[in-house]
Design a protein around this motif. Structure first.
Motif, mmCIF file in Angstrom:
data_model
loop_
_atom_site.group_PDB
_atom_site.id
_atom_site.type_symbol
_atom_site.label_atom_id
_atom_site.label_comp_id
_atom_site.label_asym_id
_atom_site.label_seq_id
_atom_site.Cartn_x
_atom_site.Cartn_y
_atom_site.Cartn_z
ATOM 1 N N SER A 155 3.753 18.329 2.486
ATOM 2 C CA SER A 155 2.711 17.349 2.189
ATOM 3 C C SER A 155 1.812 17.851 1.077
ATOM 4 N N PHE A 156 1.165 16.910 0.400
ATOM 5 C CA PHE A 156 0.198 17.259 -0.629
ATOM 6 C C PHE A 156 -1.077 17.764 0.033
ATOM 7 N N ASP A 157 -1.957 18.365 -0.771
ATOM 8 C CA ASP A 157 -3.211 18.806 -0.186
ATOM 9 C C ASP A 157 -4.104 17.602 0.100
ATOM 10 N N ARG A 158 -5.139 17.849 0.869
ATOM 11 C CA ARG A 158 -5.960 16.745 1.390
ATOM 12 C C ARG A 158 -6.581 15.906 0.273
ATOM 13 N N GLN A 159 -7.066 16.557 -0.788
ATOM 14 C CA GLN A 159 -7.713 15.816 -1.862
ATOM 15 C C GLN A 159 -6.711 14.977 -2.637
ATOM 16 N N GLN A 160 -5.503 15.498 -2.845
ATOM 17 C CA GLN A 160 -4.473 14.721 -3.536
ATOM 18 C C GLN A 160 -4.111 13.472 -2.742
ATOM 19 N N GLU A 161 -4.009 13.616 -1.410
ATOM 20 C CA GLU A 161 -3.686 12.457 -0.575
ATOM 21 C C GLU A 161 -4.817 11.431 -0.617
ATOM 22 N N ARG A 162 -6.045 11.900 -0.564
ATOM 23 C CA ARG A 162 -7.178 10.979 -0.598
ATOM 24 C C ARG A 162 -7.247 10.255 -1.942
ATOM 25 N N ASP A 163 -6.985 10.968 -3.028
ATOM 26 C CA ASP A 163 -6.992 10.346 -4.344
ATOM 27 C C ASP A 163 -5.879 9.309 -4.470
ATOM 28 N N ALA A 164 -4.703 9.623 -3.893
ATOM 29 C CA ALA A 164 -3.591 8.676 -3.932
ATOM 30 C C ALA A 164 -3.908 7.435 -3.102
ATOM 31 N N ASP A 165 -4.573 7.625 -1.954
ATOM 32 C CA ASP A 165 -4.994 6.478 -1.145
ATOM 33 C C ASP A 165 -6.000 5.618 -1.909
ATOM 34 N N ARG A 166 -6.939 6.259 -2.584
ATOM 35 C CA ARG A 166 -7.945 5.517 -3.358
ATOM 36 C C ARG A 166 -7.261 4.681 -4.440
ATOM 37 N N PHE A 167 -6.316 5.303 -5.143
ATOM 38 C CA PHE A 167 -5.601 4.584 -6.203
ATOM 39 C C PHE A 167 -4.785 3.439 -5.614
ATOM 40 N N GLY A 168 -4.128 3.688 -4.467
ATOM 41 C CA GLY A 168 -3.347 2.636 -3.828
ATOM 42 C C GLY A 168 -4.205 1.464 -3.382
ATOM 43 N N PHE A 206 1.893 9.669 -8.741
ATOM 44 C CA PHE A 206 2.304 9.737 -10.140
ATOM 45 C C PHE A 206 1.079 9.716 -11.053
ATOM 46 N N HIS A 207 0.094 8.929 -10.683
ATOM 47 C CA HIS A 207 -1.130 8.845 -11.481
ATOM 48 C C HIS A 207 -1.801 10.215 -11.587
ATOM 49 N N GLY A 208 -1.774 10.991 -10.497
ATOM 50 C CA GLY A 208 -2.374 12.321 -10.497
ATOM 51 C C GLY A 208 -1.424 13.411 -10.945
ATOM 52 N N ARG A 209 -0.173 13.054 -11.257
ATOM 53 C CA ARG A 209 0.876 14.023 -11.623
ATOM 54 C C ARG A 209 1.026 15.066 -10.511
ATOM 55 N N ASP A 210 0.822 14.633 -9.266
ATOM 56 C CA ASP A 210 0.807 15.569 -8.139
ATOM 57 C C ASP A 210 2.148 16.259 -7.930
ATOM 58 N N HIS A 211 3.258 15.525 -8.116
ATOM 59 C CA HIS A 211 4.576 16.107 -7.893
ATOM 60 C C HIS A 211 4.849 17.224 -8.890
ATOM 61 N N LEU A 212 4.491 16.989 -10.140
ATOM 62 C CA LEU A 212 4.714 18.006 -11.159
ATOM 63 C C LEU A 212 3.824 19.221 -10.917
ATOM 64 N N ARG A 213 2.605 18.979 -10.482
ATOM 65 C CA ARG A 213 1.700 20.097 -10.171
ATOM 66 C C ARG A 213 2.267 20.952 -9.041
ATOM 67 N N PHE A 267 0.824 -1.203 0.000
ATOM 68 C CA PHE A 267 0.000 0.000 0.000
ATOM 69 C C PHE A 267 0.862 1.259 0.000
ATOM 70 N N VAL A 268 1.972 1.252 0.743
ATOM 71 C CA VAL A 268 2.861 2.420 0.741
ATOM 72 C C VAL A 268 3.343 2.702 -0.681
ATOM 73 N N LEU A 269 3.779 1.656 -1.376
ATOM 74 C CA LEU A 269 4.249 1.825 -2.753
ATOM 75 C C LEU A 269 3.113 2.252 -3.685
ATOM 76 N N ALA A 270 1.948 1.619 -3.515
ATOM 77 C CA ALA A 270 0.805 1.926 -4.382
ATOM 78 C C ALA A 270 0.322 3.346 -4.152
ATOM 79 N N HIS A 271 0.422 3.820 -2.915
ATOM 80 C CA HIS A 271 0.052 5.211 -2.626
ATOM 81 C C HIS A 271 0.953 6.179 -3.386
ATOM 82 N N GLU A 272 2.259 5.904 -3.389
ATOM 83 C CA GLU A 272 3.179 6.761 -4.135
ATOM 84 C C GLU A 272 2.887 6.687 -5.628
ATOM 85 N N LEU A 273 2.530 5.513 -6.122
ATOM 86 C CA LEU A 273 2.128 5.397 -7.524
ATOM 87 C C LEU A 273 0.893 6.262 -7.792
ATOM 88 N N GLY A 274 0.028 6.378 -6.796
ATOM 89 C CA GLY A 274 -1.153 7.211 -6.937
ATOM 90 C C GLY A 274 -0.801 8.673 -7.165
#
Length: 284
Positions: free
Chosen positions: A197-210, A158-165, A149-156
């Motif tokens: 840290s990312f904003d709350r919605q980005q973290e929730r979206d990454a958790d959902r993807f993970g 990338f899925h949202g391009r959160d780091h680039l944003r 899950f830790v790895l999948a969360h980080e993949l999340g």
């Protein structure tokens, strides 16, 4: 001839004509409030502009810009930790990451997983496809499901391009700040990506993807929150340092349970063991 009229006398200006009835401090307050409102409005517009531009930047271009970070550069972001692939659990962790990415077939990222020798349990993902996991985190996980899950969360992220944003937003805010207040006051860099840290919605979206990747792989999401449940929110121990770059654990776990219930993902199921940790040097 008698003097017909009196001599013209120029009228002196009223010395109070350019003096405001308002106190100078009040006027200054109105001025700064106006400038602040303009600054905030420009920042908000810039945030939306960045979101549009991120959609234009290809993943291949992102990899060209950020994929070549050297180990020493990454180590500086991880509080001077030694970055390595020479770790007993590196290949096993890479294999788990590759398995998870199979459930994200649309991804064109080429991921690179590195180990940071650190006493702080953490996982950090950087633009371009680099994921760093600390040796302490590998020591502390008690099942493969936790690490997945830790790895999948980080993949999340990338899925949202959160780091680039986030990097784009920080750069734009820096330009605006320096243009209005002065250079040298604020300068974003890659360390902001690992320390903020990312904003709350980005973290929730990454958790959902993970959770989605874990559910696809294991058939359930059991164990995905176990690592976070062991973090004491009232402690400032080494283990609790993970919280510094992630949202509040209580709220996060509640969100994860709600997402699993919403999607119908079982929260019970068998957990796969993770090998006994064998890091190079025991950390205090």
């Amino acid at each position: 001839m008698s003097e017909s009229r009196g001599r013209f006398v120029a009228r002196q200006p009223d010395p109070s004509v350019n003096v405001s009835d308002t106190h100078p401090l009040a006027e200054a307050g109105v001025l700064f409030a106006g400038l602040g409102a303009v600054f905030i409005a420009v920042v908000i517009i810039s945030v939306y502009l960045v979101d549009i531009l991120v959609g234009v930047v290809s993943i291949e271009r992102e990899a060209q810009w950020f994929g070549g970070l050297r180990y020493d550069e990454i180590g500086e972001l991880m509080e001077g930790a030694r970055i390595t692939t020479d770790h007993a659990q590196h290949e096993q962790t890479v294999a788990l990451l590759e398995t998870l990415t199979e459930y994200w077939p649309d991804s064109t990222y080429e991921f690179r997983l590195l180990i940071a020798e650190s006493s702080v349990p953490n996982a950090v993902a950087l633009p371009g496809g680099t994921i760093i996991v600390t040796s302490r985190l590998l020591d502390d996980v008690e099942s493969e499901n936790e690490l997945a899950f830790v790895l999948a969360h980080e993949l999340g992220h990338f899925h949202g391009r959160d780091h680039l944003r986030r990097l784009g937003r920080l750069a734009l805010i820096s330009l605006i700040y320096n243009a209005t207040i002065g250079a040298g006051g604020f300068a974003p860099n890659l360390s902001d990506l690992s320390l903020r840290s990312f904003d709350r919605q980005q973290e929730r979206d990454a958790d959902r993807f993970g959770l989605e990747l874990c559910a696809a792989h294991y058939g359930h999401v059991a164990g995905t929150g176990d690592f976070f449940r062991r973090l004491d929110p009232g402690s400032r121990s080494v283990v609790n340092r993970y919280v510094d770059t992630h949202p509040g654990m209580t709220e996060r776990l509640a969100d994860m349970t709600a997402i699993a219930a919403e999607q119908g993902w079982p929260e019970t199921g068998p957990l796969r063991p993770w090998n006994e940790p064998t890091t190079m040097d025991a950390q205090p």
